[in-house]
Structures are given as C-alpha cells and as structure tokens.
Design an enzyme around this catalytic site. Structure first.
Site, PDB file in Angstrom:
ATOM      1  N   CYS A  92       0.833  -1.202   0.000  1.00 29.54           N
ATOM      2  CA  CYS A  92       0.000   0.000   0.000  1.00 29.54           C
ATOM      3  C   CYS A  92       0.869   1.255   0.000  1.00 29.54           C
ATOM      4  CB  CYS A  92      -0.930  -0.001   1.209  1.00 29.54           C
ATOM      5  SG  CYS A  92      -2.101   1.371   1.214  1.00 29.54           S
ATOM      6  N   CYS A 186      -6.059  -2.270   7.451  1.00 35.10           N
ATOM      7  CA  CYS A 186      -7.312  -1.502   7.492  1.00 35.10           C
ATOM      8  C   CYS A 186      -8.536  -2.285   7.019  1.00 35.10           C
ATOM      9  CB  CYS A 186      -7.159  -0.217   6.689  1.00 35.10           C
ATOM     10  SG  CYS A 186      -6.821  -0.466   4.928  1.00 35.10           S
TER      11      CYS A 186
END
Length: 338
Positions: A92, A186
């Site tokens: 990410c 997340c």
C-alpha cells in the site's frame, strides 16, 4: 510551500496538517477511499471535514478502490493462496500512498506530500523515528527511491504520547487525542481468514507431516497457518511443541517440526529495492515489523535477486514477508523473502 497531506481522520494525520499549516505552508488535505468496508469512510470523512474547516484548508476525497484492489487486496489473497505470508501495508505504501497519492499531489502542483507516518528522512534516505515503539520505517522501506525527495514526515521527531497531548490542548482536536487507534491492516475486521473466506473454502482438512515426510496428524485447512505457528493442528505422539515449518498449498499439507528446525541462517530475496549504490551490504536486517534487527551480509546479483547470510540464526522466516536492511538508523534496502 504547497503540500498535500494524507488525512485519515486519525490523530497523526490531523496533527501533521495542523503543524504544517501553522508553519505557514499552503496545505491541502486528501482522504483516500481504499476499500468498501461498510460505514468505514463516512465517519472518517466527517472527521477530515471537521479538521479542514477548522484549519481553513481545502480537501479532496480520492477514490483509489480499484487501484487498491489490484495492487494490495488481491495480492494479499493470492499470497495466502500460495501458502505465503503477505505484507499489505508495504504494498500500500509503495503503490498507493507513495505512488498514486503522490501522483495526485503532483497533479495539483504540490511540491511535497506529507503523511502522519512515524519516520524521518535524511539525505534522501528513510530513518527510524524518535519514538521507537511507533517507528514505521519498516513499512515505508518498500517505497520507490524516486518518491523520497517529495516526502515529509512531520511526526518523525515526536513521540506518540506527545502527539496526543498536543492534540488535546486544542479544543477542536481534543476528541482526536482519545479516539481508538486503527488496526494494522485496514480492511481486516477480525482475522485475515474472514477475508479469504470471501474467495475460497478455507476449511478443507489436510495432512500434517513431520520434516521426514511422515504423516503425523491433521489440520483444518492450510490457509489458517503461517510459518512459526504452533497451534490449531494435531501432532500424534509429540512430546514437545511443534511449529509450522513449511506450507504445501497444492497438496493442502503443512510440515511441522521443533523450534530448532525453525532456525534459518540464510535466505534469498527477489527484486531487492536499493536506496544506495552497492553490490554487497554489511548491515542489519529486520525480517518482520516487530523483530529485532540481526547483523547480516547481503550479496546482490545482476537480476536484482540477493542472498542474505545472517550472523545469528532467526526463527520463523516467512516467505512473502519483507526484509528491511538498516545501516544503523537508516533504511538502505528492502525486498520480499522468497
């Protein structure tokens, strides 16, 4: 200076934006929508809007769900399918936060991109944060070298407790100081297996083998296991703890053994990500986020693969995880373990 600040609705990115605005910079906020977890974004966007209004700065909502799915989410699923242990935060950072978001910052004419990461920069190298307990240099080590010159980490010199104290002294930001911290991954609510369950049957029992190849028990599906795990499988006649040594996804088998058999003294990387020019390194390596660094020698080959020889053996080296190489407090290279 015109700076884009990655804003999540958390205390770190909020204090980052506040500090830069107070220093007189032209600050623009940006919230990234990365996945479709129910009710996740609405609450965060309200917080970002509250901070933006207080600081009197514009903000954008950037929908990167498709990029995130292709570069982070599906590779996460596929890596577990292959019997390896993924590192979604590293992917990410490289492709989304310090990739697509940086592209967006440049498109707005911003000179820098700031994030709330706990890390520092010096001479175009990532350095560990002052707050060692919150240091995120490991996850940032996947970044493209060219991206580093555009980055700012305003919290790198601060301790997390001081960031919270700072926020608590500002009336509008008080609530940010006490809110619950976000989880490391997340898009994972409870366990990674719940994510995998959406794509495949993870509960297919299989054989447990010892290191000689003898069947010694059963397990509940290879995706429930990572290297070094010692629970959730049966080992008949064992008189000492057994750990997962290897996973054979095609055969739905896990190979287990004693802690001594988990020891590794050398390993290989593919596509080493170098921040300095070198053909060999004498440095320290971290093989996972919370592990201690270990002295090592690194031989780098023409095809960007590398062989790592450790001074002292480590336990539970997991294929798919990232190895990060340090020269004291500076990140000098990284790569994914084969």
């Amino acid at each position: 200076m015109k700076i884009l600040v990655a804003m999540s609705g958390g205390v770190d990115s909020t204090v980052t934006a506040y500090k830069l605005k107070n220093l007189g910079h032209e600050v623009i906020g940006c919230y990234m929508k990365l996945h479709g977890k129910p009710n996740y974004h609405e609450e965060n966007i309200k917080k970002v809007e509250k901070v933006a209004n207080f600081l009197q700065i514009p903000y954008h909502i950037l929908d990167l769900q498709e990029d995130f799915k292709n570069k982070v989410y599906m590779p996460f699923v596929d890596t577990y399918k292959e019997g390896k242990t993924p590192n979604p935060c590293a992917l990410c950072n490289r492709f989304i936060k310090l990739g697509k978001l940086l592209e967006f910052a440049k498109s707005l004419g911003c000179e820098k991109l700031a994030t709330g990461h706990y890390a520092r920069l010096e001479n175009n190298l990532i350095k560990t944060a002052v707050d060692e307990s919150k240091d995120q240099s490991y996850f940032l080590a996947s970044a493209d070298k060219e991206a580093l010159k555009y980055l700012i980490f305003p919290l790198g010199e601060m301790k997390k407790e001081d960031v919270k104290k700072f926020a608590s002294t500002i009336e509008v930001l008080k609530s940010f100081a006490t809110q619950k911290e976000s989880s490391e991954i997340c898009f994972v609510e409870d366990t990674y297996v719940q994510v995998l369950d959406q794509f495949m049957d993870t509960k297919i029992p299989g054989e447990v083998l010892d290191s000689s190849g003898k069947v010694v028990g059963k397990h509940e599906g290879y995706m429930h296991y990572t290297i070094g795990k010692r629970r959730g499988f049966e080992v008949r006649g064992a008189h000492e703890p057994h750990f997962v040594l290897k996973i054979n996804p095609k055969q739905n088998q896990i190979i287990v053994g004693t802690k001594e058999e988990l020891k590794i003294s050398e390993f290989n990387l593919k596509n080493i990500n170098l921040f300095i020019d070198a053909k060999e390194l004498d440095c320290e390596v971290k093989i996972r986020y919370r592990s201690k660094s270990t002295p090592c020698k690194v031989e780098i080959y023409e095809d960007k693969s590398a062989k790592i020889t450790l001074k002292d053996p480590v336990y539970g080296l997991a294929s798919g995880q990232m190895a990060v190489f340090y020269d004291h407090d500076k990140v000098i290279a990284s790569g994914f373990i084969e």
